[in-house]
Scaffold this motif. Sequence first.
Motif, PDB file in Angstrom:
ATOM      1  N   ARG A 179       0.845  -1.197   0.000  1.00 27.03           N
ATOM      2  CA  ARG A 179       0.000   0.000   0.000  1.00 27.03           C
ATOM      3  C   ARG A 179       0.883   1.250   0.000  1.00 27.03           C
ATOM      4  N   VAL A 180       0.340   2.331  -0.591  1.00 27.47           N
ATOM      5  CA  VAL A 180       0.996   3.624  -0.583  1.00 27.47           C
ATOM      6  C   VAL A 180      -0.088   4.689  -0.532  1.00 27.47           C
ATOM      7  N   THR A 181       0.201   5.807   0.204  1.00 27.75           N
ATOM      8  CA  THR A 181      -0.792   6.864   0.385  1.00 27.75           C
ATOM      9  C   THR A 181      -0.361   8.116  -0.360  1.00 27.75           C
ATOM     10  N   ILE A 182      -1.333   8.809  -0.993  1.00 28.01           N
ATOM     11  CA  ILE A 182      -1.089  10.058  -1.696  1.00 28.01           C
ATOM     12  C   ILE A 182      -2.110  11.072  -1.202  1.00 28.01           C
ATOM     13  N   ASN A 183      -1.620  12.244  -0.838  1.00 32.11           N
ATOM     14  CA  ASN A 183      -2.525  13.321  -0.482  1.00 32.11           C
ATOM     15  C   ASN A 183      -3.049  13.987  -1.740  1.00 32.11           C
ATOM     16  N   SER A 184      -4.185  14.549  -1.603  1.00 27.95           N
ATOM     17  CA  SER A 184      -4.778  15.221  -2.755  1.00 27.95           C
ATOM     18  C   SER A 184      -3.858  16.313  -3.268  1.00 27.95           C
ATOM     19  N   LEU A 185      -3.891  16.471  -4.572  1.00 25.92           N
ATOM     20  CA  LEU A 185      -3.124  17.485  -5.285  1.00 25.92           C
ATOM     21  C   LEU A 185      -1.616  17.265  -5.206  1.00 25.92           C
ATOM     22  N   GLU A 186      -1.195  16.003  -4.850  1.00 24.58           N
ATOM     23  CA  GLU A 186       0.216  15.660  -4.857  1.00 24.58           C
ATOM     24  C   GLU A 186       0.538  14.800  -6.072  1.00 24.58           C
ATOM     25  N   PHE A 187       1.786  14.757  -6.475  1.00 26.03           N
ATOM     26  CA  PHE A 187       2.278  13.915  -7.573  1.00 26.03           C
ATOM     27  C   PHE A 187       3.068  12.752  -6.994  1.00 26.03           C
ATOM     28  N   ILE A 188       2.810  11.544  -7.547  1.00 25.45           N
ATOM     29  CA  ILE A 188       3.536  10.366  -7.064  1.00 25.45           C
ATOM     30  C   ILE A 188       4.305   9.728  -8.206  1.00 25.45           C
ATOM     31  N   GLU A 189       5.492   9.214  -7.929  1.00 26.09           N
ATOM     32  CA  GLU A 189       6.300   8.454  -8.894  1.00 26.09           C
ATOM     33  C   GLU A 189       6.830   7.229  -8.190  1.00 26.09           C
ATOM     34  N   LEU A 190       6.387   6.022  -8.660  1.00 27.83           N
ATOM     35  CA  LEU A 190       6.800   4.765  -8.049  1.00 27.83           C
ATOM     36  C   LEU A 190       7.693   3.988  -9.029  1.00 27.83           C
ATOM     37  N   GLU A 191       8.815   3.498  -8.542  1.00 28.81           N
ATOM     38  CA  GLU A 191       9.730   2.698  -9.361  1.00 28.81           C
ATOM     39  C   GLU A 191       9.331   1.229  -9.268  1.00 28.81           C
ATOM     40  N   VAL A 192       9.005   0.622 -10.451  1.00 28.24           N
ATOM     41  CA  VAL A 192       8.593  -0.779 -10.530  1.00 28.24           C
ATOM     42  C   VAL A 192       9.730  -1.565 -11.172  1.00 28.24           C
ATOM     43  N   THR A 193      10.194  -2.602 -10.512  1.00 25.47           N
ATOM     44  CA  THR A 193      11.347  -3.383 -10.985  1.00 25.47           C
ATOM     45  C   THR A 193      10.996  -4.872 -11.004  1.00 25.47           C
ATOM     46  N   SER A 194      11.428  -5.563 -12.108  1.00 21.63           N
ATOM     47  CA  SER A 194      11.323  -7.029 -12.188  1.00 21.63           C
ATOM     48  C   SER A 194      12.713  -7.588 -12.402  1.00 21.63           C
ATOM     49  N   THR A 195      13.048  -8.589 -11.632  1.00 20.18           N
ATOM     50  CA  THR A 195      14.373  -9.208 -11.724  1.00 20.18           C
ATOM     51  C   THR A 195      14.199 -10.702 -11.980  1.00 20.18           C
ATOM     52  N   ASP A 196      14.999 -11.279 -12.944  1.00 22.13           N
ATOM     53  CA  ASP A 196      14.901 -12.704 -13.288  1.00 22.13           C
ATOM     54  C   ASP A 196      16.146 -13.438 -12.814  1.00 22.13           C
ATOM     55  N   PRO A 197      15.978 -14.485 -12.002  1.00 17.12           N
ATOM     56  CA  PRO A 197      17.151 -15.228 -11.492  1.00 17.12           C
ATOM     57  C   PRO A 197      17.972 -15.877 -12.585  1.00 17.12           C
ATOM     58  N   ASP A 198      17.322 -16.181 -13.766  1.00 14.25           N
ATOM     59  CA  ASP A 198      18.032 -16.861 -14.857  1.00 14.25           C
ATOM     60  C   ASP A 198      18.581 -15.889 -15.881  1.00 14.25           C
ATOM     61  N   ASN A 199      18.419 -14.564 -15.584  1.00 16.50           N
ATOM     62  CA  ASN A 199      18.888 -13.524 -16.508  1.00 16.50           C
ATOM     63  C   ASN A 199      18.184 -13.608 -17.863  1.00 16.50           C
ATOM     64  N   ASP A 200      16.930 -14.080 -17.887  1.00 17.48           N
ATOM     65  CA  ASP A 200      16.163 -14.131 -19.118  1.00 17.48           C
ATOM     66  C   ASP A 200      15.704 -12.732 -19.520  1.00 17.48           C
ATOM     67  N   PHE A 201      15.271 -12.614 -20.740  1.00 19.21           N
ATOM     68  CA  PHE A 201      14.725 -11.358 -21.225  1.00 19.21           C
ATOM     69  C   PHE A 201      13.341 -11.162 -20.606  1.00 19.21           C
ATOM     70  N   LEU A 202      13.081  -9.941 -20.073  1.00 23.52           N
ATOM     71  CA  LEU A 202      11.883  -9.682 -19.282  1.00 23.52           C
ATOM     72  C   LEU A 202      11.040  -8.578 -19.891  1.00 23.52           C
ATOM     73  N   SER A 203       9.771  -8.597 -19.508  1.00 30.81           N
ATOM     74  CA  SER A 203       8.852  -7.512 -19.829  1.00 30.81           C
ATOM     75  C   SER A 203       7.993  -7.250 -18.590  1.00 30.81           C
ATOM     76  N   ILE A 204       7.630  -5.957 -18.381  1.00 28.24           N
ATOM     77  CA  ILE A 204       6.685  -5.577 -17.327  1.00 28.24           C
ATOM     78  C   ILE A 204       5.595  -4.750 -17.976  1.00 28.24           C
ATOM     79  N   ASP A 205       4.360  -5.055 -17.616  1.00 23.12           N
ATOM     80  CA  ASP A 205       3.224  -4.276 -18.101  1.00 23.12           C
ATOM     81  C   ASP A 205       2.120  -4.349 -17.061  1.00 23.12           C
TER      82      ASP A 205
END
Length: 859
Positions: A671-697
């Motif tokens: 969970r994450v909270t945002i106050n009204s009229l504020e801007f939020i930027e969240l960093e989303v990361t995916s890591t593969d143990p086999d070093n395969d080619f990845l996609s996030i959507d």
Amino acid sequence: MIRPFHTVKLAIVLFTLLWWLCGGSSLANHIVGGELELVHVQGFRYNLNLIQYFDQAQSANPGPEPQLLAYIYRKSDNVFMRRDTLFLTDQATVPYTNIECSLDELKTLRAFYTREIELLPENFDDPNGYYVVWERCCRNAGIVNIVNSIGAGQTYYLEFPPVVKNGRPFINSSPSLFPPLSDYACVNQLYYTDFAGVDLDGDSLAYTLVTPLNSSALQALPIPQPAPHPEVIWSQGIDLANVIPGNPSLRITNRGFITVKPEKIGLYVFSVLCQEFRKGVKIGEVRRDFQMLVVDGCNPEPPPNLKVRVPGSLSFNSVIRDTLVFRAGDNKCFDIQVTDPVGDKNIKMRAVGVNFEGEVEGIFTLKEGYLATADDIFNLQVCLSKCPYVSEGPYLIDIIAADDACPLPQMDTVRLAVIMEPPPNQAPRYVNQTSKMINLTLDEGISYSLPLEGIDLDDETMVLDIVASDFDPEEWGMQVAIGKDEAGSIEAVFEWETGCGSFPFGVKNQFDFTLRLSDNDFCMDNSRDEIQVSLTVNLPVNNPPELSTTLGSYDLQIPVGTNFSFPVTATDADGDVIDLIAVPVNFSFEDYLINFSPVSGPGEVSSTFSWNLGCDLIDTEVQDYFELNFVAADNDFCLQTETAVISLKINVFQETNESPVITVAGVENDRVTINSLEFIELEVTSTDPDNDFLSIDLLDGVPLPPSETFEFNRVEGQGQAKGFLRWAPECFLFDEAREVSYKVSFLSWDTRCPNPKFDTLSIFIDLIDRESPGEFLPANIFTPNGDGINDTYSIPDLPVDNCDDQFQFFKVMTREGTNVYMTRQRDFVWNGDKLPSGVYYYMVKYSQRSFNGVLSIER
């Protein structure tokens, strides 16, 4: 002459009526049979002929087509080679053996089609040969020994050899087949005919009965198809041993003589295969289909009586039990007497060799006679040739007297066994070659010659031949050049060029043959002298090619999904032209989209093997082991081909695959909270143990906040992918509530095949519209005197904005109301702008409220 009874005509009329009622005009149910011919003309030009036999009695059917299309296929792989239009050039009615036995209800038309074609050696050099095909439907209705004759067609078929062998023209014409049947057979009476053909090249012919071929489609003129061709279906109780039931049933000898004593009336179809042999090797074949009509009511009168009186005997006898022995100077004539129990007969005489082949008709000085009554006697004398027909033991001759009965002549036979001493003959002999065995090794490229001289003490002319059992001396360039050729004397030279440029000695370099010297003796008693020769061609050394790759091992373990490639190189130390190919063992390149281009060139060639083991191509549960051979073969000058082989074994397997893991920075307990009229930027990361080619959507199917400012774009990466969720929530999202929550779901997946893995993560974003305090007390004095203490003025604890009331500006005024400072930034910092010390007024303006107060400046 004995004519057939009325019952014969009645039976034929009934059969003809049945055929006509069952026939169809479009399919033309009146095909009797036929065959193909290929006759050499000159060079590589041939006449392609097709002979077709029609039942001419069925006048409701159309006549022969004016032209037709014959197809040629390669025998080794059934590849189409060409098609040719043959034109109708001749039509004629097949004649009866005895014209007096002919019936209007039984007529066969012979239609002859032809076309001159050219078979170029670059197209027709396959050692397995080729075949010609033409199809026609349909056969006569009413045929009793096959199923559904009205719906059965015929495939005309001929095989022929390549037009070149060992780089030289191979001349051959197919057999010119036997005359067709023109007579009918009778129940319980022996039927016989010579169905044999001739071969223009002198090749041996052998005959057998085979199952007739059907056409590929129930239409008048199907497109001729490649082999294999369908066969007709025999009726119940019918097979190749019983094509026409009888005692005996239909038979054909290896030399083409047909006999049958049928037991039932009917119209019967049969097929004869004629195979062509040259020096014991089959080179071609042709089929002919035909029909035989069997009727009842034939009651011919008794056959003639034949008797023979041999030298030294006083009486005529119908059986000669003793073997006749004649010395060279003996009288070899004997008397023949023919009578007939009824008379009114034309008698024909002939002689047939039983245990030998060859013409014996010439022994008769008188062949035909007429017996008017039973008391008449037909006398003639026969003198045998002074030469025996076989070289050892007795030879057998059948003397045959035949009348003119219908449908076939009735016969009587007397067999003679004869031993005959030929006239004396001295064998020719070589006079310049004392050894009768020559064994030599010749270096490739030399010209070898052997002088030969022979004499014959009987002063007969001689023939010098090269005789071999496993090769054709002429095709390999061996020849005998005759110099002197006179009665009793011959001089010649055996000549042979052993250069690889002319002959493929790499294929065969050892030759055993006989130089045979024979005389032209009147009796051709095979008196001869022979030299046995064994010649070996010593070929130059040929180094084999070498194969190499960049692989370290030829037993590989390759995971599914790998893009696999490497070069293959072949070299030849002799500089020979190399052919480099790859041959799959337990699979096909096409099925697995493997690329390897065959290459050819002198000295060194290279090609790349490439294989993308995609998940859509490889199913390891179906096949996970693949074997192939790389083969390099040199084209040596002498065709002494050497090869090099690399065997590659590939085991394909599926690697284990770990799932990727998604994390979102700054989020606790999802969970994450945002106050009204504020801007939020969240960093989303995916890591593969086999070093395969990845996609996030974003995960499909999860509703997104109804906001134009909500943003997350698909991102990709090798081993790790990173993206950002950015959002400035709008006030309309709150509606009447002060707090609202939205669920956002992410999906990350790798591309590992055939079992890709994925991970999902959902977070909740809580939006809060905070309430601002009713009052607040900012600082009311600052001292911008440069001492570093309270030199600037700011209000860090301004009331928070919310969707109802938002900061507008901050301003400072004099007592008179003059504006001396204003800013719209919440985080302003003011240095007093060199205003003098004194008391000023300020205003903090929000969209709904205002805050006013006094601000002192002291310097």
